[in-house]
Design a protein around this motif. Structure first.
Motif, short mmCIF file in Angstrom:
data_model
loop_
_atom_site.label_atom_id
_atom_site.label_comp_id
_atom_site.label_asym_id
_atom_site.label_seq_id
_atom_site.Cartn_x
_atom_site.Cartn_y
_atom_site.Cartn_z
N MET A 153 0.84 -1.17 0.00
CA MET A 153 0.00 0.00 0.00
C MET A 153 0.89 1.24 0.00
N ALA A 154 1.01 1.94 1.11
CA ALA A 154 1.92 3.09 1.26
C ALA A 154 1.72 4.17 0.21
N ILE A 155 0.49 4.51 -0.05
CA ILE A 155 0.16 5.51 -1.06
C ILE A 155 0.73 6.87 -0.69
N TYR A 156 0.72 7.21 0.57
CA TYR A 156 1.11 8.55 1.02
C TYR A 156 2.54 8.61 1.56
N LYS A 157 3.25 7.51 1.55
CA LYS A 157 4.56 7.45 2.19
C LYS A 157 5.55 8.46 1.61
N LYS A 158 5.64 8.54 0.30
CA LYS A 158 6.59 9.46 -0.33
C LYS A 158 6.33 10.90 0.10
N ALA A 159 5.07 11.31 0.09
CA ALA A 159 4.72 12.68 0.50
C ALA A 159 5.02 12.89 1.98
N LEU A 160 4.75 11.91 2.80
CA LEU A 160 5.01 12.02 4.23
C LEU A 160 6.51 12.14 4.50
N LEU A 161 7.31 11.31 3.85
CA LEU A 161 8.77 11.38 4.02
C LEU A 161 9.30 12.74 3.59
N ALA A 162 8.80 13.26 2.48
CA ALA A 162 9.24 14.57 2.00
C ALA A 162 8.86 15.67 2.99
N ALA A 163 7.70 15.56 3.61
CA ALA A 163 7.26 16.57 4.57
C ALA A 163 8.07 16.53 5.87
N LEU A 164 8.53 15.35 6.27
CA LEU A 164 9.32 15.22 7.49
C LEU A 164 10.76 15.71 7.31
N SER A 165 11.28 15.63 6.11
CA SER A 165 12.70 15.89 5.85
C SER A 165 13.22 17.26 6.28
#
Length: 172
Positions: A1-13
């Protein structure tokens, strides 16, 4: 799944980079004097639920270049305490409200702050010594290393020590 993972990782960086963390995949590592501080984002394989793992790896015991969360000698999931209920609602992206964008924004504010607070309580041998003496799950090699001020001759990976959490006998 992990549909939002890339966006979440970018926001945390940005917040984590500002705290001197370096990113590799879904993991950020900060090199401190005696330990590596590790933050990892984990995704449920069955849903859009995200977990945030923090841990420290004692340099005197770690033989690799950069540790993963599974190499950590102490580790837990964050947030803890009063933040857990709010976090649970935000970290489960299967719900309709709040929107995914709002969830990501709120988690990007909450998770780095929770991680940095956790690391401030676990980022030195002295702080880890106090924790190790309270925990029955601390290995003999880790206790020995911490009690010897780092004890460079004791170097073994964390294959036998599972990360600790309050539910498994650890303390925060």
């Amino acid at each position: 799944m992990a549909i939002y993972k890339k966006a979440l990782l970018a926001a945390l960086s940005p917040a984590l980079r500002a705290q001197q963390f370096k990113k590799l995949g879904a993991t950020w590592v900060r090199d401190c004097e005696e330990v590596f501080c590790v933050l990892n984002v984990q995704t449920s394989q069955w849903s859009e639920l995200y977990y945030f793992n923090v841990g420290v790896s004692v340099k005197a015991l770690f033989t690799g270049a950069k540790p993963s969360f599974y190499d950590c000698h102490f580790g837990e999931r964050i947030p803890q305490g009063d933040e857990v209920e709010v976090y649970g609602d935000l970290a489960d992206f299967s719900g309709e409200r709040p929107s995914a964008a709002e969830r990501i924004e709120r988690l990007a504010d909450m998770i780095p702050a929770s991680a940095v607070a956790w690391f401030s309580r676990h980022d030195s041998a002295e702080k880890l010594r106090a924790r190790a003496s309270d925990s029955p799950k601390t290995t003999v090699a880790l206790r020995h290393s911490l009690n010897q001020g780092g004890c460079a001759q004791v170097r073994e990976p964390n294959h036998s020590t599972e990360p600790l959490s309050p539910s498994r006998g650890g303390s925060s």
